[in-house]
Write an enzyme that holds these catalytic residues in place. Sequence first.
Site, mmCIF file in Angstrom:
data_model
loop_
_atom_site.group_PDB
_atom_site.id
_atom_site.type_symbol
_atom_site.label_atom_id
_atom_site.label_comp_id
_atom_site.label_asym_id
_atom_site.label_seq_id
_atom_site.Cartn_x
_atom_site.Cartn_y
_atom_site.Cartn_z
ATOM 1 N N THR A 83 0.576 3.790 3.952
ATOM 2 C CA THR A 83 1.622 4.431 3.153
ATOM 3 C C THR A 83 1.366 4.170 1.669
ATOM 4 O OG1 THR A 83 3.057 2.494 3.344
ATOM 5 C CG2 THR A 83 3.382 4.251 4.944
ATOM 6 N N LYS A 112 -1.479 -1.770 -1.298
ATOM 7 C CA LYS A 112 -1.403 -2.989 -2.123
ATOM 8 C C LYS A 112 0.015 -3.510 -2.289
ATOM 9 C CE LYS A 112 -5.008 -0.820 -4.846
ATOM 10 N NZ LYS A 112 -4.791 0.514 -4.227
ATOM 11 N N ASP A 207 -3.852 -1.189 -11.633
ATOM 12 C CA ASP A 207 -4.611 -1.149 -10.379
ATOM 13 C C ASP A 207 -5.646 -2.283 -10.345
ATOM 14 O OD1 ASP A 207 -5.366 0.506 -7.884
ATOM 15 O OD2 ASP A 207 -7.279 0.239 -8.906
ATOM 16 N N LYS A 211 -5.655 -5.622 -7.769
ATOM 17 C CA LYS A 211 -6.801 -5.990 -6.923
ATOM 18 C C LYS A 211 -7.285 -7.396 -7.262
ATOM 19 C CE LYS A 211 -8.308 -1.253 -6.191
ATOM 20 N NZ LYS A 211 -9.033 -0.178 -6.892
#
Length: 326
Positions: A83, A112, A207, A211
């Site tokens: 999702t 994430k 982003d 990460k």
Amino acid sequence: VGRALARLLADRQDLLRNRYGLSPKLRAIFRSTGGLMVRSPATVEGLILGEALPARKAALWDPKIMLPAALKLDRPGVFVDCTPGNIRTGQPGLDQMRLALGRGWHVVTANKGPLVVGYRELRRAAAGRGLGLRFSAAAGAALPALDVGLRSLAGTRITAIEGILNGTTNYILTRLGQGATFGGALKEAQDKGIAEPDPTLDLEGWDTAVKLLLIANAVMGLELKLEDIDVEPMSGVSPRALAFARKNGRALKFLGRIGPGRGGVTADVRVRAVASSHPLFGVDGTNKGVTFVTDTMGSVTVTGGRSDPRGAAAALLKDIIDIYRN
Ligand SMILES: NC(=O)c1ccc[n+]([C@@H]2O[C@H](COP(=O)([O-])OP(=O)(O)OC[C@H]3O[C@@H](n4cnc5c(N)ncnc54)[C@H](OP(=O)(O)O)[C@@H]3O)[C@@H](O)[C@H]2O)c1
């Protein structure tokens, strides 16, 4: 990504059986509009891959089917979350993962958001029940950053991590270095399907920060939060900085870094000029790369990996295989 995973599961049946003795069966799928659970895996694959007739799809699709019902299946398996992620709330994936782990399902995710918000809680819930919680696809996808950090470097102390972790911004910087304009490079990335229609999270560095956080918390055993990372957007990169870097044989890279700092560690995301001797100097275009600095194995870099839904699906499949092997 979910569709690409279904396709891989269908395409790789012989390889999975012959190489790993694994015959995964797709038992249920969900979208935001409902879901389906059927006894025949082939039916599910046909539906996802678009091979089933529209009437058959409509007959099987049930807008009232909810995840809790599917998680009551006789034998728990692997719940795969594809999702969209919300990095502030973790939803909808966070609640879905809590539910799945609570019902004894392993969890593999490309998302994430739930990990940024609830990694510690989810890890505890999984460990407490002897379940797998794998998220390669959320932390660099086809770039095997977690595999290297957790397995290849096991037993070392990882003191620093540096990474080019976002394909869109690396592509833009590469093209800027070749003389393209910012707007032109961004449009190219969007036309190639690399960049999101709204690339804000990539360009502002979130982003990359997310990460970095996922990788660092997993391999360095930290409990870093997003607000612990000093994030500087890449959109402000000036033509002067580019020209200066080029003149000095350097390349501009949008790097996430974490390493020793005052009172512990410091973490940041920003554009930096790197020399040709830097291990990430040659990581161009949509490629990614990560360097781990260790106390006993020196510095280890891994680069490459596909930046698209198929690469992310392949990372999900790898995690599923890994859970099966364990
Ligand atoms: N695209 C990539 O290359 C890539 C790479 C690595 C990681 N990821 C991550 O992987 C995830 C999926 O990416 P994507 O590109 O496949 O996104 P996407 O095309 O937007 O697909 C998201 C899917 O989630 C479904 N969904 C949304 N809310 C849901 C809910 N409450 N319950 C059940 N299903 C729900 C959507 O169904 P509807 O269509 O019915 O709304 C849709 O099928 C994201 O978290 C992304 O960050 C993507």
